[in-house]
Scaffold this active site. Structure first.
Site, short mmCIF file in Angstrom:
data_model
loop_
_atom_site.label_atom_id
_atom_site.label_comp_id
_atom_site.label_asym_id
_atom_site.label_seq_id
_atom_site.Cartn_x
_atom_site.Cartn_y
_atom_site.Cartn_z
N ARG A 56 72.33 61.45 10.21
CA ARG A 56 72.50 60.22 9.65
C ARG A 56 73.55 59.47 10.29
O ARG A 56 74.40 60.10 10.99
CB ARG A 56 72.40 60.25 8.09
CG ARG A 56 73.07 61.48 7.49
CD ARG A 56 74.65 61.52 7.75
NE ARG A 56 75.28 60.24 7.30
CZ ARG A 56 76.44 60.00 7.82
NH1 ARG A 56 77.09 60.67 8.39
NH2 ARG A 56 77.04 58.93 7.41
N GLY A 57 73.53 58.13 9.84
CA GLY A 57 74.71 57.35 10.55
C GLY A 57 74.20 56.41 11.67
O GLY A 57 73.49 56.95 12.46
N ALA A 58 74.27 55.36 11.17
CA ALA A 58 73.46 54.35 12.29
C ALA A 58 73.56 54.50 13.80
O ALA A 58 72.51 54.86 14.42
CB ALA A 58 74.10 52.74 12.08
N ARG A 102 63.42 55.25 9.36
CA ARG A 102 64.45 54.62 8.53
C ARG A 102 64.58 52.92 8.92
O ARG A 102 64.80 53.06 9.89
CB ARG A 102 65.96 55.31 8.42
CG ARG A 102 65.73 56.81 8.01
CD ARG A 102 67.18 57.35 7.73
NE ARG A 102 67.95 56.79 6.61
CZ ARG A 102 69.15 56.80 6.40
NH1 ARG A 102 70.09 57.56 7.12
NH2 ARG A 102 69.82 56.41 5.18
N GLN A 107 78.02 61.04 0.69
CA GLN A 107 78.56 61.42 2.04
C GLN A 107 80.02 61.37 2.19
O GLN A 107 80.61 62.10 2.93
CB GLN A 107 77.91 60.38 2.92
CG GLN A 107 76.35 60.33 3.30
CD GLN A 107 75.73 59.55 2.37
OE1 GLN A 107 76.01 59.37 0.89
NE2 GLN A 107 74.51 58.71 2.90
N ASP A 135 75.42 49.47 9.11
CA ASP A 135 73.95 49.91 9.74
C ASP A 135 73.33 48.69 10.27
O ASP A 135 72.45 48.89 11.23
CB ASP A 135 73.36 50.36 8.44
CG ASP A 135 73.91 51.75 7.87
OD1 ASP A 135 74.71 51.71 7.23
OD2 ASP A 135 73.53 52.81 8.20
N ASN A 151 75.67 48.07 4.86
CA ASN A 151 76.15 49.19 4.80
C ASN A 151 75.67 50.03 3.75
O ASN A 151 74.94 49.48 2.64
CB ASN A 151 77.66 48.86 5.05
CG ASN A 151 78.35 50.36 5.46
OD1 ASN A 151 78.20 51.00 6.45
ND2 ASN A 151 79.33 50.63 4.62
N LYS A 152 76.44 51.18 3.36
CA LYS A 152 75.96 51.99 2.36
C LYS A 152 76.27 51.32 1.03
O LYS A 152 77.31 50.71 0.71
CB LYS A 152 76.76 53.23 2.22
CG LYS A 152 76.41 54.33 1.23
CD LYS A 152 75.19 54.92 1.36
CE LYS A 152 74.47 55.25 2.73
NZ LYS A 152 72.96 55.18 2.45
C1 LIG Z 1 78.74 54.72 11.98
S1 LIG Z 1 77.63 53.81 10.64
C2 LIG Z 1 77.48 54.87 9.30
C3 LIG Z 1 76.84 54.16 8.33
O1 LIG Z 1 75.57 54.93 7.86
C4 LIG Z 1 75.62 55.38 6.66
O2 LIG Z 1 74.39 55.47 6.17
P1 LIG Z 1 73.42 56.95 5.89
O3 LIG Z 1 74.40 58.00 5.53
O4 LIG Z 1 72.39 56.64 4.90
O5 LIG Z 1 72.75 56.86 7.42
C5 LIG Z 1 76.63 54.41 5.94
O6 LIG Z 1 76.10 53.46 5.65
C6 LIG Z 1 77.72 54.36 7.11
O7 LIG Z 1 78.85 53.47 6.84
#
Ligand SMILES: CSC[C@H]1O[C@H](OP(=O)(O)O)[C@H](O)[C@@H]1O
Length: 351
Positions: free
Chosen positions: A53-55, A96, A205, A246, A256-257
């Site tokens: 996960r993570g963009a 996603r 996270q 994101d 973002n989150k």
């Molecule tokens: C480096 S961008 C990471 C970004 O993605 C996370 O979302 P997720 O854990 O649901 O993929 C979160 O928004 C982070 O800031």
């Protein structure tokens, strides 16, 4: 399962022994487990279930997913090969909806299939090379973001306390991280006193991943619950907020989150600089503003059962948006690999 050791460098996606190896981020921090991904269907599931996960990391994973799909296509006829690869792309696109890096990476891979040769086997080889290049470019980009962020941080105090949200670290990228990349650069430069990490409900996270990364790197970190951020700012414990992204619209509005928007409002109220750290591959120049960013809604079980025990009675309904949108007006600067940019100047960087 590989027992956790002291990791300085963390790479959530690796091409090894002719398959993709992912750190299973749903098992951290208590277990460091790697999973092998040999087909695009498994990669799609890994993205959707947040094993990865993570963009930017999602983008790298999707790129490899495209290659895993391509190598299994049997035809030698290029037009048929491309048609089958476009089916793989459509499957990965459905994993996603918010992180634009996923769609950007898939498009990069399709462009290779469209333009890189007449021989299917050569195109397959070019696709693997492209996925590896996307991964290497993102690692270098994160390091550039770290350096740019170091320049953008407040000059005083000499050693800053930075609040971050969710995990925008090595685990969310090809390595090093974006927001955590800025934190790593500040730590290396002696400019960081401590990180305050929001736990980041509902998937936690921050508690699980950002704290793990900071501890592995020897960076002092204080974990707080999301509802403590305002109090910490009021107590003047926080010198700057640095978060990831994101998807960023061309006017600088940033998805973002969930919880990021609230932090930005609080930072504004307390005159604390609020930075978004993200590669330009996270900017969606096709969107005029953040109102057009699709916001993923996830399974409510993430809310009512964060672990093994249900925490709320039957009978309630739930709303579980995974992201929110912070208006550009609340963002001090967007830290990119090309430097810290005022949100209003982002459109000038469109290639
Ligand atoms: C480096 S961008 C990471 C970004 O993605 C996370 O979302 P997720 O854990 O649901 O993929 C979160 O928004 C982070 O800031």
């Amino acid at each position: 399962m590989t027992q956790s050791t002291n990791f300085v460098d963390v790479y959530p996606v690796q091409w090894r022994d002719d398959q993709v190896i992912l750190i299973d981020q749903t098992r951290l921090p208590l277990e460091y487990t790697e999973v092998a991904i040999a087909d695009y269907e498994a990669m799609g599931h890994a993205i959707k279930s947040m094993v990865v996960r993570g963009a930017p990391a999602i983008g790298v994973a999707a790129a490899y997913g495209m290659y895993l799909g391509a190598r299994r296509i049997q035809t030698t006829e290029l037009r048929e090969f491309v048609a089958q690869l476009e089916f793989v792309a459509d499957q990965l696109r459905q994993t996603r909806p918010t992180a634009v890096n996923l769609f950007w990476a898939i498009d990069q891979m399709l462009n290779v299939a469209y333009h890189s040769g007449e021989n299917v086997e050569q195109v397959k080889a070019n696709l693997l090379s492209q996925a590896q290049q996307i991964q290497l470019d993102d690692l270098r980009t994160c390091q550039a973001i770290g350096a740019a962020g170091l320049e953008a941080l407040p000059r005083e105090p000499q050693q800053l306390t930075i609040l971050t949200h969710c995990n925008a670290g090595a685990l969310a990228t090809a390595g090093y991280g974006t927001a955590i990349g800025v934190i790593r650069a500040a730590w290396s430069a002696g400019r960081l006193a401590r990180v305050y990490a929001d736990e980041t409900r509902p998937r936690l996270q921050g508690a699980k991943l950002t704290v793990w990364e900071c501890v592995q790197a020897g960076i002092p970190v204080t974990l707080i619950t999301d509802n403590m951020a305002a109090h910490c700012m009021q107590q003047q414990r926080i010198d700057a907020v640095v978060v990831g992204a994101d998807r960023i619209a061309r006017n600088g509005d940033t998805a973002n989150k969930i919880g990021t928007y609230g932090l930005a409002v609080l930072a504004k109220m307390h005159a604390i600089p609020f930075f978004v750290a993200a590669p330009l591959s996270t900017v969606d120049f096709a969107l005029d503003d953040g109102s057009q960013i699709p916001i993923e809604e996830r399974d409510p079980v993430e809310i009512y059962q964060p672990g093994s025990i249900r925490i709320t009675p039957e009978g309630a309904e739930f709303y579980n948006p995974a992201f929110d949108v912070t208006p550009a007006s609340l963002i001090t600067a967007i830290i990119t690999e090309q430097g810290a940019i005022a949100p209003g100047q982002l459109a000038d960087l469109e290639a």
